[in-house]
Every structure is written in structure tokens, then in C-alpha cells.
Write an enzyme that holds these catalytic residues in place. Sequence first.
Site, PDB file in Angstrom:
ATOM      1  CD  GLU A 172      -2.779  -1.316   2.297  1.00 39.62           C
ATOM      2  OE1 GLU A 172      -4.069  -1.798   2.335  1.00 39.62           O
ATOM      3  OE2 GLU A 172      -2.149  -1.151   3.515  1.00 39.62           O
TER       4      GLU A 172
HETATM    5  C1  TNX Z   1      -4.413  -4.103   4.845  1.00 45.06           C
HETATM    6  S1  TNX Z   1      -2.847  -6.327   4.457  1.00 45.06           S
HETATM    7  C2  TNX Z   1      -3.394  -3.718   5.257  1.00 45.06           C
HETATM    8  C3  TNX Z   1      -3.118  -3.628   6.567  1.00 45.06           C
HETATM    9  C4  TNX Z   1      -4.515  -3.151   7.332  1.00 45.06           C
HETATM   10  C5  TNX Z   1      -5.218  -4.599   6.955  1.00 45.06           C
HETATM   11  C6  TNX Z   1      -6.629  -4.435   7.685  1.00 45.06           C
HETATM   12  C7  TNX Z   1      -1.686  -5.396   4.149  1.00 45.06           C
HETATM   13  C8  TNX Z   1      -0.404  -5.994   3.800  1.00 45.06           C
HETATM   14  N1  TNX Z   1      -2.022  -4.038   4.592  1.00 45.06           N
HETATM   15  O1  TNX Z   1      -2.411  -2.312   6.694  1.00 45.06           O
HETATM   16  O2  TNX Z   1      -4.017  -3.437   8.545  1.00 45.06           O
HETATM   17  O3  TNX Z   1      -5.409  -4.379   5.702  1.00 45.06           O
HETATM   18  O4  TNX Z   1      -7.423  -5.532   7.703  1.00 45.06           O
END
Ligand code: TNX
Length: 602
Positions: free
Chosen positions: A379
Site C-alpha cells: 500500500e
Molecule cells: C490491509 S494487508 C493492510 C493493513 C491493514 C489491513 C486491515 C496489508 C499488507 N495491509 O495495513 O491493517 O488491511 O485488514
Amino acid sequence: MPTTPPTSPETGLEPTGLPVHRPSAADLARVAARAAGELLAPPAPVRLGDVVPAPASVAADPAADFTLPADAVIQVSADPAARDVAVQLAELLRPATGHPLPVTELPPGGDGLALTLTGVTPDTGTPAADTDTAAPATGGQTRTTTGSVAADDLGDEGYRLDVTPAAVRITAGTAAGLFHGVQTLRQLLPAAIESRTPVDARWVVPGGVIVDRPRFPYRGAMLDVARHFFPVADVLRVIDHLARYKLNHLHLHLTDDQGWRIAVDSWPALAPVGGATEVGGGPGGHYTAADYRRIVRYAARRHVTVVPEIDLPGHTNAALVAYPELAPGKVAPPPYTGTEVGFSYVDPADERTYDFVADVLGEVAALTPGPWLHIGGDEAFKVKGAAYTGFVERTQRIVAATGKTVVGWHQIAPAAHTADRVLQWWGTNGDDPETAEAVRRGARLILSPGNHAYLDMKYAPDTPVGHDWAGLIDVRRAYDWDPGAHLAGVPAEAVLGVEAPLWTESVTTRAEVEFMLFPRLPALAELAWSPRATHDWAGFRDRLAGHGPRWSIAGITFHRSPEVPWPAERTADDRPTARPVPTQPGPDDAETAAPTAATTDG
Ligand code: TNX
């Protein structure tokens, strides 16, 4: 019960059999404890196959049950790591049994032993020759072979458990295998073995033979200590939960926008400044190097490897608060206590960023005995294209220079391959050509599909904590998928294993952590450990049900999923007074008392 009238003066009985005294308080207590024990013990003995995760091979012999005598001795080979497993077995069994269970060295050709751990040849990955001297199970044998493991092919983590009326014998090629065998033995004893105070039960182990080894080498869970901070004692308790179900990796998500949780000497403001916040505005916190070493040491003793994650280049707001020089524009952002993602990043165009990355990863690598270093990579929405792949490739080289193997969320797939790198899949659609292509270039995969393995998802719409962006995950959904065939274009051989992440935006206490872990963690542990041939929802659900009373007695909070046929818990009315009250004690510091905890933290 005596069959002839006692006459001894110690009994207080005349030759006529008439009592001259009232029974002593101690006698009454003994009788009460025995009655309580009989009420606590399950109505039928545990069956040999009632183990989670399901063993590869089970051959029950109902004529060969073993009853643990009060004067049992745990005998073990001279290897220090094996001896420590025996010490841990004694620590597990002493509180409930009240038996002394001394640990002694295995005499050559020892026989008629209560509990025997044998055959460890450390570091070879293969069992010692001629260690299997246990009598084969005979008479009334029922064989349920669900996978196939030859007794001489136990690998790095397998074990063989032989239960005869004379002895329980665990054989393994490594201390890790012995440790997993001990977890199986623990589950084969009555649920009251989880009591922290003595229970006068019959400690029966069902007869027969189990031969077992894992399907995947990487079996883990992740705890996000960044969104909410969890103190060391909570982390140690999670390690205990992992060890129970033969999980061997704990991934710690140590840094995120809301908090930086690990002290770094070369960038000293990261932890005290970046760690002083958490989601919702609480005080946060961080681990000192000594705290982190303690976690690593506690895990190592339980054959669990810690995988530290420093999430880069995104998810870095807390670092930028402490060091604005890393931020694009060099302006400190305000501390962040919300739950959005994808807005922060360290400046990939500034050389100082790579000093930061090398210093932090170098220190964390030096504190970590395990082989893995997780660099996040998820992300980073504001670092795109070549800027992103360039950053990841440089960071991968920095990891390689520390001697560790790089792990990253599957978003790092487009970056160039580097030796042995591992991608962690968290998608929800089972299909990602970029990840499949990275696997073709040599990457291995840890599977954490968001719609099956994300333990921060709610069980049902009314679950009081958690999210639902990846769907609702009840126990069946956590259980009903195949890690070996989950991602399109990725062969089973490329799958290193399975990990169940617990993100903690909405999870704030130890009890809430356990509520989200149980009963889904054992479901995912079974996918990671058991041969596919054992996969069976109906059978799993029934085996899992027997764990509810164990968790209750151990004081572990769990979700009473309606899909699982939990046995009725006794009500206050018919509950013996000796029934342990569920509590949530922290793990003790037993690891410091052990002579040989496997640790390299110096
Ligand atoms: C996605 S999964 C994210 C996290 C959040 C999560 C909540 C991932 C690698 N990144 O930053 O905490 O969703 O479900």
C-alpha cells in the site's frame, strides 16, 4: 479401595473396622479432590486421532492405553536441546498432575519408562538409527492412516509417538520434532491437564502409534503491534498459543503509521517519539532491545522463529514524525491515530532514506537470530512505478547484506528477483499474474489470503471487533481452502507455507486478540501442518470441539462459533468446588530457569 478392613494405627481404624476418629481435614481434602478430578475428566478418554492439527498417520490401539503414575520419570537423551524439551514437558504436566516428574538422562536400553524422549541427533534433520525400540502396538488395533509418513522419514520437525501400557515414547530427529510430539501428547491427556492447580484425575493417554510431520515448513501468525501496542507478556502468551498448534513462526508487524515499536540506537527518536501513539489516541509504547531479545528467546525455546517487519516505503508516518528529514518536503506530519492507509512514505529520492533503511534493518537483523527480514512494501500508493521498484530492489540488496532472506507483501512482486526472496500473498481473488510471474522468477510464497486467513475479519456481522472488507471469516471459511492450490499459476512446490495475520486497528486487549485467534488459528494451523488427505470439515469440527474445555480451563478467551459442536460446559450447580476459575495469567519467566534455552541473542 481396600478390600480388607484396615487395622493399622495410622488409619485410625480398630481391627473391628470401626473408626475411632473423625477423618482428618487432609483426608477429606484428598477425597474431595479425587471426586472433583472424576467430575473434571471427560466421560470418555480422548481418542488417539483427536489431535489438532491432524497427524499424518494414526494407528489407535485401545488395548494399549497408558496411565501416568505419580512416580513417573521423564527420561531423555543427553542432547541439551532435547533435555530442554523434556524440562518443558515436565513444566506442562506438573501443575495439574501434582506429580514431581523428575527429568533424568535416558539409560542405554532403558525400558519400562514412563515418558521417554529419544533419538535426537541435532542438526542432521534425520532421526538417529535404532531409536525406535518401542514395542509395536498390538491387539485390537485400529488403523486410521490418513497421510503416509515412514518412521524413518521424520524430517526436520516430525516425530513418532508410541503409547503402550508400559510407556509413552516420543522419537524425533530434532528437538523441534520432540517439541511438536510433546504438544500432541498434551492434547491426548484429559482436558484437566490444562489446570494450573492439582486435579486428582486419571491421566490416561490413548494407546497406539502416531507418525507425523508437517506439510509446509513455514507455519505462522502475525501480530500487528503497531496499530495497538501489546506488552511483552501478551506477545509471549501468543507464542504459547502458536506452539500449542505446531506453528513455528511469529511475524511481528513492528512499524506503521500509528506507531514505531522497536528501539533503534542509530535513530534514537524513532521509538520514544514515533512509538508514543496508537490507533484511537492511546499511549502506545515500544520494545527495548532487551524486550525484543526476551521475545525472541522465549519463542526460540518453543521452536518458534520471530520474523520482524519494518514496513517500507509506505506505512511510515510514525517514523516521519520522529525524523522529518525522511519525509518528502522535509516537513514533519502530525502524529496519526486513525485507520486510513496509503498516505505516508519515506522519500525514495533522498540518499538519507537509504542510510535510515540500512541502519534500521542492520540493527533489527543483528537482534534477530532467525533467517527472515520482512520489509513490508504494501500500500505505498504514493510511490509508483520505477520509484517503487527501485526502492524495493535497493532495500532487498540492503537485506541481503545483513545476511537475511527478504520477505515482503506480494506488492513487491514487480521488483527484480533476489536470491530466495519470499512474497506474502494477502489478496482475495486467488489470481495475480504479477505474483505468479515473480514465482516463475524464483520467489517462494507465504499464503495469507485476506478472505480466508485474515484474523482481523469478523466471524459474523455481529462480531464485536474486526473488519469485513475481505468478507466474514467463520471457522469453515478459515479452514476450507488449499494452500497448495490457491493461487493461479503457482505450483504447490513454490509454497513455503501459511500465515494468519492479526491486524489490530480494532483489537485492543489480550482477550480480544485471543477471541479473534480462537478457534480460527487452529484451523489455519491444520492447513499448514496436516497432509491434504486429512482435510475434512466434519472431522475437524468435531476434533476442534474438544479444545473448548481446554481453552476454558487454561483461561484462553475464544469465540463460541455456532458451527462447532462444543461440549456443554458444566454449570455452577454441578461444578466441583475444585474447578479452576479461568484466569488470564501471563506466561511465567520459566525460560530463564531453563538451562538450555535455544537462543543466539547473546
Ligand atoms: C490491509 S494487508 C493492510 C493493513 C491493514 C489491513 C486491515 C496489508 C499488507 N495491509 O495495513 O491493517 O488491511 O485488514
